[in-house]
Design an enzyme around this catalytic site. Sequence first.
Site, PDB file in Angstrom:
ATOM      1  N   GLU A 142      -1.808  -5.041   7.619  1.00 38.92           N
ATOM      2  CA  GLU A 142      -0.386  -4.713   7.464  1.00 38.92           C
ATOM      3  C   GLU A 142       0.038  -3.620   8.448  1.00 38.92           C
ATOM      4  O   GLU A 142       1.072  -2.982   8.269  1.00 38.92           O
ATOM      5  CB  GLU A 142      -0.079  -4.258   6.016  1.00 38.92           C
TER       6      GLU A 142
ATOM      7  N   HIS B  44       0.898   0.889   0.376  1.00 44.19           N
ATOM      8  CA  HIS B  44       1.127  -0.498  -0.047  1.00 44.19           C
ATOM      9  C   HIS B  44       0.098  -0.827  -1.118  1.00 44.19           C
ATOM     10  O   HIS B  44      -1.100  -0.602  -0.922  1.00 44.19           O
ATOM     11  CB  HIS B  44       0.962  -1.447   1.141  1.00 44.19           C
TER      12      HIS B  44
ATOM     13  N   HIS C 132      -0.666  -3.632  -4.821  1.00 48.17           N
ATOM     14  CA  HIS C 132      -0.264  -4.835  -5.546  1.00 48.17           C
ATOM     15  C   HIS C 132      -0.058  -4.481  -7.021  1.00 48.17           C
ATOM     16  O   HIS C 132      -0.910  -4.795  -7.868  1.00 48.17           O
ATOM     17  CB  HIS C 132      -1.334  -5.918  -5.395  1.00 48.17           C
TER      18      HIS C 132
ATOM     19  N   HIS D  82       4.205 -10.287  -4.100  1.00 43.72           N
ATOM     20  CA  HIS D  82       3.088  -9.699  -3.367  1.00 43.72           C
ATOM     21  C   HIS D  82       2.797  -8.252  -3.797  1.00 43.72           C
ATOM     22  O   HIS D  82       1.697  -7.963  -4.253  1.00 43.72           O
ATOM     23  CB  HIS D  82       3.378  -9.777  -1.848  1.00 43.72           C
TER      24      HIS D  82
HETATM   25  P1  13P Z   1      -5.927  -5.265   4.393  1.00 40.40           P
HETATM   26  O1  13P Z   1      -7.300  -5.360   3.781  1.00 40.40           O
HETATM   27  O2  13P Z   1      -5.903  -5.881   5.778  1.00 40.40           O
HETATM   28  O3  13P Z   1      -5.395  -3.864   4.364  1.00 40.40           O
HETATM   29  O4  13P Z   1      -4.956  -6.180   3.532  1.00 40.40           O
HETATM   30  C1  13P Z   1      -4.737  -5.948   2.178  1.00 40.40           C
HETATM   31  C2  13P Z   1      -3.375  -6.361   1.754  1.00 40.40           C
HETATM   32  O5  13P Z   1      -2.936  -5.907   0.710  1.00 40.40           O
HETATM   33  C3  13P Z   1      -2.573  -7.284   2.589  1.00 40.40           C
HETATM   34  O6  13P Z   1      -1.250  -7.350   2.168  1.00 40.40           O
HETATM   35 ZN    ZN Z   2      -0.895  -6.713   0.162  1.00 40.99          ZN
END
Ligand code: 13P
Ligand code: ZN
Length: 268
Positions: free
Chosen positions: A121, A144, A146, A216
């Site tokens: 990302e 970021h 989830h 996401h």
């Molecule tokens: P990365 O392992 O590349 O950081 O990706 C994790 C992710 O949450 C992608 O949206």
């Molecule tokens: Zn992600």
Amino acid sequence: MEIQKIKRVRKIIFEVSEVADYLWQRGWAERNAGNISVNINHLINDDFKIKLNDYPSYKLSKTYPALAGMYLFVTGTGKRMRDLAKDPLKNALIIKMNSEGSAYRIISQKKRGHKFLPTSELPTHLLIHNKLAESNSSNKVVIHTHTNELVALTQIREYCNEEKLNKLFFGMHPETIIFVPRGVGFVEYSMPGSEDIADKTVKVLENHDVALWEKHGVFAVGESVPDTFDMIDILAKSARIFFMCKSAGYEPEGLSETELSRLISTFL
Ligand code: 13P
Ligand code: ZN
């Protein structure tokens, strides 16, 4: 002098590992889910010198002029938050952008032959930091993750709408309007890791500190690692209260306009 020995950088790395543990403990970080970056440039003294040519250079597909020459801490792609919590420098990197902002070198690993690359990302992280640097913002942190409760909301078509989402978040918990006063921005489903999702995210972050990625996760921007985490945590709590009422068979009432106005006039 190695960069990770600089005391102020060490503090940031400690905070990142602490928050990585929270993300894992909350169940928001399955496998390699999530990534964190911090613009640490303001923590590096001008007398910090390294032989840049010793570290391989990686060209970016876009130029980030406001980040030219800057140092950023960024988690590695494929790395687990639970591992980051235990050993941050084995799971994250320090990069230095080139003088145009069109390439970077990974300077935190042994010269040549480093073992992993920054998060997939990176386009979104860099575009956000570029925008923040352009305006000399005090916001240096991008997280970021989830977040289950927030992702679940974006699985409901009715809530794929900024106004509807913010009404819910503000109504479910008085803390939300105090600590996330600009509410969330909504980003329709787009390919993870793409320039497209980066552009859409930066656009909504003009008016918000948190962007919700449909189906996401969430991207949040803040001054410190704990404060940035707290915004996501508070939003998750609001969403949880909403779902708890719903699953008990009740329609949550929400705070009234008058109650919200009183909070705004008292705390903001
Ligand atoms: P990365 O392992 O590349 O950081 O990706 C994790 C992710 O949450 C992608 O949206
Ligand atoms: Zn992600």
